[in-house]
Design an enzyme around this catalytic site. Structure first.
Site, short mmCIF file in Angstrom:
data_model
loop_
_atom_site.label_atom_id
_atom_site.label_comp_id
_atom_site.label_asym_id
_atom_site.label_seq_id
_atom_site.Cartn_x
_atom_site.Cartn_y
_atom_site.Cartn_z
N CYS A 56 -0.93 6.76 -2.81
CA CYS A 56 -1.27 5.46 -2.26
C CYS A 56 -0.04 4.57 -2.10
CB CYS A 56 -2.29 4.76 -3.12
SG CYS A 56 -1.64 4.25 -4.66
N CYS A 94 -12.28 5.80 -0.06
CA CYS A 94 -11.27 6.86 0.14
C CYS A 94 -11.34 7.96 -0.90
CB CYS A 94 -9.88 6.23 0.12
SG CYS A 94 -9.67 4.94 1.36
N CYS A 112 -3.68 -0.50 4.45
CA CYS A 112 -4.69 -0.98 3.51
C CYS A 112 -4.17 -0.87 2.08
CB CYS A 112 -5.98 -0.18 3.70
SG CYS A 112 -7.38 -0.80 2.75
N CYS A 113 -3.57 0.28 1.74
CA CYS A 113 -3.01 0.45 0.40
C CYS A 113 -1.85 -0.52 0.17
CB CYS A 113 -2.52 1.88 0.19
SG CYS A 113 -3.80 3.05 -0.25
S1 SF4 Z 1 -7.40 3.68 -1.42
FE1 SF4 Z 1 -8.45 3.26 0.55
S2 SF4 Z 1 -9.67 1.36 0.30
FE2 SF4 Z 1 -8.24 1.56 -1.44
S3 SF4 Z 1 -6.51 0.30 -0.86
FE3 SF4 Z 1 -6.00 2.42 -0.23
S4 SF4 Z 1 -6.77 2.67 1.89
FE4 SF4 Z 1 -7.65 0.75 1.02
#
Ligand code: SF4
Length: 258
Positions: free
Chosen positions: A234, A211, A125-126
């Site tokens: 991240c 998150c 996701c990141c």
């Molecule tokens: S912090 Fe969480 S919601 Fe944001 S991009 Fe990363 S995994 Fe995705």
């Protein structure tokens, strides 16, 4: 500033940074910022998610160069308080924040990766919402300025004030890398710098809504990021491979990279 003259007329690369690095460790944050603006002109930009450290840099930069560039990776999952802070920054400093988005809208991500990817594979996701957009943005720059501090995470402990970013292939500048959290907050209060309202509600580190949680008394300041995962970054400040697809990913993950 001798080094400034030497470096301002040519493209600064990995070799030149190695020559400059030791001297730069003794520079003040203002000296570093002034060098960056003079050396790279409009090919350098501050990257910020508008944490307390980022606000210090933004305020310092505004006192040196009124037209400094500032960009953010907008994951589209940020807190309303963060979006409100962006509006305040634009108004106070008279700049337009360059907002960079994922190639996938939240709806497209859900369609292609399934619901709540952040809860199953935050690395991926990141990567989709932060790392890939950052790589795209950095492709138009020669240098980027970050507000990382060495004592924030183990990954950041070896960061230099000026360094060659081999991951993204440009110069990375960390003006307050040796500052403490106390110095950051002293600067904010001394200069009446705006900051995210969530910092007053036990959110020392603020990312996406999915998150980030408030920290409890005695917890590490970054304990509220990716709770339940071993992840502390991240993916923007670490070197990592592209994460595997969601369905093949383990439930426990490493660092995400921003
Ligand atoms: S912090 Fe969480 S919601 Fe944001 S991009 Fe990363 S995994 Fe995705």
């Amino acid at each position: 500033m001798k080094e400034q003259t030497e470096f301002s007329s040519r493209k600064v690369g990995e070799r030149q940074i190695a020559e400059l690095q030791a001297a730069a460790e003794a520079w003040t944050p203002r000296h570093v910022l002034a060098w960056a603006f003079e050396t790279f002109g409009n090919r350098v930009a501050i990257s910020s998610a508008f944490g307390a450290e980022g606000m210090v840099l933004i305020d310092m930069a505004s006192r040196i160069n009124k037209d400094f560039r500032l960009f953010t990776i907008d994951t589209e999952f940020l807190f309303p308080e963060t979006y409100r802070l962006m509006d305040r920054i634009e108004e106070r400093y008279g700049i337009a924040i360059e907002k960079v988005y994922s190639l996938l809208s939240p709806e497209e991500q859900e369609r292609t990766q399934g619901a709540a990817l952040w809860g199953r594979n935050p690395d991926l996701c990141c990567h989709l919402r932060k790392v890939e957009p950052l790589r795209r943005k950095l492709g138009e720059l020669d240098s980027w300025i970050t507000s990382i501090r060495r004592d924030q995470t183990s990954v950041r402990s070896a960061a230099r004030r000026i360094e060659w970013d081999a991951k993204f292939g440009l110069v990375k500048i960390n003006p307050i890398v040796d500052w403490s959290a106390k110095q950051v907050w002293r600067y904010i209060h001394d200069h009446d710098v705006p900051y995210n309202e969530l910092h007053n509600q036990d959110y020392p580190s603020i990312g996406c809504t999915h998150c980030t949680r408030a920290v409890r008394p005695g917890e590490d300041p970054r304990a509220g990021r990716w709770p339940g995962f071993a992840k502390t970054e991240c993916g923007l400040h670490i070197i990592e491979p592209v994460p595997v697809a969601a369905e093949a990913a383990p439930a426990e993950t490493a660092e995400c990279g921003l």
